[in-house]
Design an enzyme around this catalytic site. Structure first.
Site, PDB file in Angstrom:
ATOM      1  N   GLU A   1       0.842  -1.200   0.000  1.00  0.00           N
ATOM      2  CA  GLU A   1       0.000   0.000   0.000  1.00  0.00           C
ATOM      3  C   GLU A   1       0.872   1.243   0.000  1.00  0.00           C
ATOM      4  O   GLU A   1       1.914   1.284   0.664  1.00  0.00           O
ATOM      5  CB  GLU A   1      -0.910  -0.026   1.235  1.00  0.00           C
TER       6      GLU A   1
ATOM      7  N   ASP B   1       0.230   5.413   0.528  1.00  0.00           N
ATOM      8  CA  ASP B   1      -0.857   6.268   1.019  1.00  0.00           C
ATOM      9  C   ASP B   1      -0.597   7.765   0.917  1.00  0.00           C
ATOM     10  O   ASP B   1       0.500   8.241   1.219  1.00  0.00           O
ATOM     11  CB  ASP B   1      -1.103   6.007   2.519  1.00  0.00           C
TER      12      ASP B   1
ATOM     13  N   GLU C   1      -3.068  10.521   2.913  1.00  0.00           N
ATOM     14  CA  GLU C   1      -4.263  10.758   3.718  1.00  0.00           C
ATOM     15  C   GLU C   1      -4.230  12.202   4.206  1.00  0.00           C
ATOM     16  O   GLU C   1      -3.187  12.686   4.650  1.00  0.00           O
ATOM     17  CB  GLU C   1      -4.333   9.803   4.910  1.00  0.00           C
TER      18      GLU C   1
ATOM     19  N   ASN D   1       3.727   1.147   9.421  1.00  0.00           N
ATOM     20  CA  ASN D   1       4.517   1.892  10.412  1.00  0.00           C
ATOM     21  C   ASN D   1       5.638   2.701   9.783  1.00  0.00           C
ATOM     22  O   ASN D   1       6.713   2.843  10.363  1.00  0.00           O
ATOM     23  CB  ASN D   1       5.089   0.938  11.476  1.00  0.00           C
ATOM     24  N   ARG D   2       5.388   3.251   8.602  1.00  0.00           N
ATOM     25  CA  ARG D   2       6.394   4.082   7.938  1.00  0.00           C
ATOM     26  C   ARG D   2       5.801   5.476   7.659  1.00  0.00           C
ATOM     27  O   ARG D   2       5.875   5.990   6.561  1.00  0.00           O
ATOM     28  CB  ARG D   2       6.852   3.436   6.631  1.00  0.00           C
TER      29      ARG D   2
END
Length: 291
Positions: A101, A103, A105, A128-129
């Site tokens: 994924e 992202d 956001e 967690n990146r």
């Protein structure tokens, strides 16, 4: 034998070209509404997508095709006024527990406060990146371009053509990279008042509903995913696969200056600087050159 090899190579290049797809502008042709159908609408002769959130539901849409490598862009105009607690998401994702994924956001705010752009990357189900940035313009006043460029060498997040983040491929060093799963394009508007604004301290004010995010000009200049055969086809270094050109293997000096300016002035969180979170065991990519 030489003629056979040449002919086979030509067939391979043709196969690669046939597996590419370019999707432009028409949401009606390239995407469909997946939930909150009563809260979303494709308008403007199919060119525009409107996502709506109220106290009963949010809404979402996704692309009809999946891709492996290329450039995915969207013009977005975010929710004006008090949008605290809301999240407008635009991202690429595969499916399953081991999904990849990439992202964008956009975390809503109290009126007058800057929007936060939250970026993240998942590889084989592990995220967690996170990196977060304030925007240097009002994203509610007009449409702005948000692009994800993804190739076998690196992933770059762009805003209006300015790079804000890079993640390079260090798979050879044991660091997972998203290069073996096709990803669809997704967008959604939803209520996340448990974490979106000041860590959930500011809740959604439903008196401001309905909240509306507007999107247009979805464009995917990318390699169409057609199952495992695409892993080789989409990564092949051929003229048809423009994203594999050396010019896209690293940012230019000018782009690095732009990226450093954004990071110096507008970055507010970088997981690679959060020693406390990882108890001193930082993710291995944090020690690698990214740009």
């Amino acid at each position: 034998m030489e003629k056979f090899v040449t002919f086979s190579a030509a067939l391979f290049i043709l196969a690669v070209a046939l597996h590419q797809a370019q999707v432009e502008a028409k949401f009606s042709n390239s995407m469909y509404i997946t939930w909150g159908t009563q809260h979303a609408a494709i308008q403007g002769n199919g060119d525009d997508l409107q996502l709506v959130l109220d106290q009963t539901s949010g809404s979402a849409a996704q692309s009809k095709k999946s891709f492996l490598f290329g450039s995915i862009e969207m013009l977005i105009k975010l929710i004006p006024g008090n949008s605290a607690g809301t999240v407008t998401a635009y991202y690429l994702s595969s499916t399953g527990t081991q999904h990849d994924e990439i992202d964008f956001e956009f975390l809503g705010n109290i009126s007058g406060q800057p929007y936060i752009v939250h970026t993240n990357l998942y590889t084989q189900g592990k995220g967690n990146r996170e990196q977060q940035f304030y925007l240097w313009f009002d994203p509610t006043a007009d449409f702005h371009n948000y692009t994800i460029h993804w190739n076998p060498t690196e992933i770059v997040w762009y805003i209006d053509g300015w790079p804000i983040r890079v993640f390079r491929n260090y798979e050879g060093k044991g660091i997972a990279y998203p290069n073996k799963q096709g990803m669809g394009v997704y967008t959604s508007l939803w209520n996340a008042n448990d974490w979106a604004t000041r860590g959930g301290l500011v809740k959604t004010d439903w008196s401001n509903a309905p909240f509306i995010a507007r999107l247009r000009h979805f464009r995917a200049r990318a390699c169409k995913w057609n199952g495992p055969v695409s892993i080789r086809q989409c990564a092949a270094i051929t003229p048809a696969n423009w994203w594999t050109s050396t010019k896209y293997s690293q940012l230019t000096y000018g782009q690095i200056r732009q990226l450093n300016w954004v990071r110096k002035n507008y970055m507010i969180y970088d997981y690679c600087r959060d020693n406390k979170r990882f108890n001193g065991q930082m993710p291995p990519e944090c020690f690698k050159k990214q740009f």
